[in-house]
Design an enzyme around this catalytic site. Structure first.
Site, mmCIF file in Angstrom:
data_model
loop_
_atom_site.group_PDB
_atom_site.id
_atom_site.type_symbol
_atom_site.label_atom_id
_atom_site.label_comp_id
_atom_site.label_asym_id
_atom_site.label_seq_id
_atom_site.Cartn_x
_atom_site.Cartn_y
_atom_site.Cartn_z
ATOM 1 N N ASN A 134 0.870 -1.183 0.000
ATOM 2 C CA ASN A 134 0.000 0.000 0.000
ATOM 3 C C ASN A 134 0.904 1.228 0.000
ATOM 4 O O ASN A 134 1.484 1.573 1.023
ATOM 5 C CB ASN A 134 -0.898 -0.031 1.251
ATOM 6 C CG ASN A 134 -1.761 1.219 1.359
ATOM 7 O OD1 ASN A 134 -1.828 2.022 0.432
ATOM 8 N ND2 ASN A 134 -2.438 1.371 2.497
ATOM 9 N N HIS B 246 -9.629 1.117 5.028
ATOM 10 C CA HIS B 246 -8.329 1.314 5.682
ATOM 11 C C HIS B 246 -8.512 2.285 6.854
ATOM 12 O O HIS B 246 -9.291 3.235 6.766
ATOM 13 C CB HIS B 246 -7.312 1.864 4.678
ATOM 14 C CG HIS B 246 -5.915 1.830 5.206
ATOM 15 N ND1 HIS B 246 -5.457 2.770 6.106
ATOM 16 C CD2 HIS B 246 -4.903 0.949 5.012
ATOM 17 C CE1 HIS B 246 -4.201 2.453 6.428
ATOM 18 N NE2 HIS B 246 -3.844 1.367 5.785
ATOM 19 N N GLU C 128 -4.977 -4.780 10.789
ATOM 20 C CA GLU C 128 -3.960 -3.748 10.979
ATOM 21 C C GLU C 128 -4.282 -2.956 12.248
ATOM 22 O O GLU C 128 -5.087 -2.011 12.200
ATOM 23 C CB GLU C 128 -3.954 -2.777 9.797
ATOM 24 C CG GLU C 128 -3.611 -3.403 8.465
ATOM 25 C CD GLU C 128 -3.130 -2.371 7.453
ATOM 26 O OE1 GLU C 128 -1.996 -2.495 6.995
ATOM 27 O OE2 GLU C 128 -3.880 -1.424 7.155
ATOM 28 N N SER D 38 3.718 -1.730 10.518
ATOM 29 C CA SER D 38 5.166 -1.715 10.775
ATOM 30 C C SER D 38 5.876 -3.017 10.387
ATOM 31 O O SER D 38 6.798 -3.448 11.071
ATOM 32 C CB SER D 38 5.453 -1.346 12.244
ATOM 33 O OG SER D 38 5.054 -0.007 12.484
ATOM 34 N N GLY E 63 2.959 -0.907 4.284
ATOM 35 C CA GLY E 63 2.918 0.507 3.902
ATOM 36 C C GLY E 63 4.316 1.035 3.647
ATOM 37 O O GLY E 63 4.950 0.740 2.632
ATOM 38 N N GLY E 64 4.835 1.811 4.602
ATOM 39 C CA GLY E 64 6.117 2.502 4.462
ATOM 40 C C GLY E 64 7.237 1.664 3.860
ATOM 41 O O GLY E 64 7.904 2.095 2.905
HETATM 42 P P1 13P Z 1 3.055 0.650 7.683
HETATM 43 O O1 13P Z 1 3.612 -0.598 7.074
HETATM 44 O O2 13P Z 1 3.721 1.902 7.186
HETATM 45 O O3 13P Z 1 2.984 0.567 9.173
HETATM 46 O O4 13P Z 1 1.556 0.781 7.167
HETATM 47 C C1 13P Z 1 0.710 -0.312 7.252
HETATM 48 C C2 13P Z 1 -0.498 -0.003 6.478
HETATM 49 O O5 13P Z 1 -1.278 0.845 6.848
HETATM 50 C C3 13P Z 1 -0.706 -0.735 5.227
HETATM 51 O O6 13P Z 1 -1.994 -0.560 4.754
#
Ligand code: 13P
Length: 244
Positions: free
Chosen positions: A8, A95, A167, A206, A227-228
């Site tokens: 994402n 989300h 999440e 994370s 995500g990141g």
């Molecule tokens: P991070 O991996 O940045 O914590 O984000 C998770 C997320 O929200 C994926 O949809």
């Protein structure tokens, strides 16, 4: 069940950055062919990312969709037919960032989920509790309610299309991931609530190259929503190589 890695990209990457990263990932795909990899760029990058990954075994996902109509006077929204035309196969719905910043309700999430299923695409229903709810020990009830509200009115046989992503909000973007044991327990609970062994349940929050393998080894973790770490080329490649 084939493990799924869903990236994402949120609003982190521009169009050109998205295309460059998508090309790098598709070049790697032949080495990681046992994984299902889905990229969810921003709406404006969908078309070009779609071209970059075409016939490379990587799938296209969208971060959201308009809930309530297939077309019409809804300035700024993006409809399901546009997504389908662009080759999108998966759509994130509910989300926590959309629930939190854009006040999306369970009812809207449910409408989106049904819209996606009706179009023949696969919704990824995102659920997860806040730190306050966790502190009160109410996370199981809360997540069960989100799951039930999200799939309300969907016939059981249509649940084949569904994926769920657990999440916990306090783990998103904080560098403080859940433990694989706790995530596994919650995801086992979600499986019980959903009543189907066939719905893949992903963990997100994370995830990085250090913890990805442990999460994927845990029971009831059928994939990761990242995500990141998925926006940083070297880190994401490292994750894909480690978990394949
Ligand atoms: P991070 O991996 O940045 O914590 O984000 C998770 C997320 O929200 C994926 O949809």
């Amino acid at each position: 069940m084939q493990k799924k890695i869903v990236a994402n990209w949120k609003m982190y990457l521009t169009l050109s950055q998205s295309v460059a990263l998508a090309k790098r990932i598709s070049n790697l795909k032949s080495q990681i062919s046992n994984l299902a990899v889905v990229l969810c760029p921003s709406f404006v990058a969908l078309e070009e990312v779609g071209k970059a990954i075409k016939n490379r075994g990587v799938k296209l996902g969208a971060q959201d969709v308009f809930c309530c109509a297939k077309e019409g006077a809804f300035t700024g929204e993006v409809g399901i037919d546009d997504l389908r035309e662009l080759g999108v196969k998966y759509v994130l719905v509910g989300h926590s960032e959309r629930r939190q910043h854009f006040h999306e309700t369970d009812a809207q999430v449910n409408q989106k989920l049904k819209m996606v299923i009706k179009a023949g695409l696969r919704p990824i229903l995102c659920v997860g509790e806040s730190v306050e709810i966790r502190k009160r020990g109410e996370e199981c009830g809360y997540v069960a309610k989100q799951v039930k509200a999200g799939i309300k009115g969907v016939p059981k046989q249509k649940l084949d299309k569904l994926l769920i992503a657990y999440e916990p909000i306090w783990a998103i973007g904080t560098g403080r991931a859940d433990t694989p044991e706790d995530a596994s327990e919650m995801q086992g609970w979600i499986r019980k609530v959903i009543g189907s062994a066939r719905v893949p349940i992903l963990y997100g929050g994370s995830v990085n190259s250090k913890n990805a393998v442990a999460f994927l080894r845990a029971d009831n973790v059928d994939g990761l929503l990242i995500g990141g770490a998925s926006t940083k080329s070297a880190e994401f490649m490292k994750i894909l190589r480690k978990v394949c």
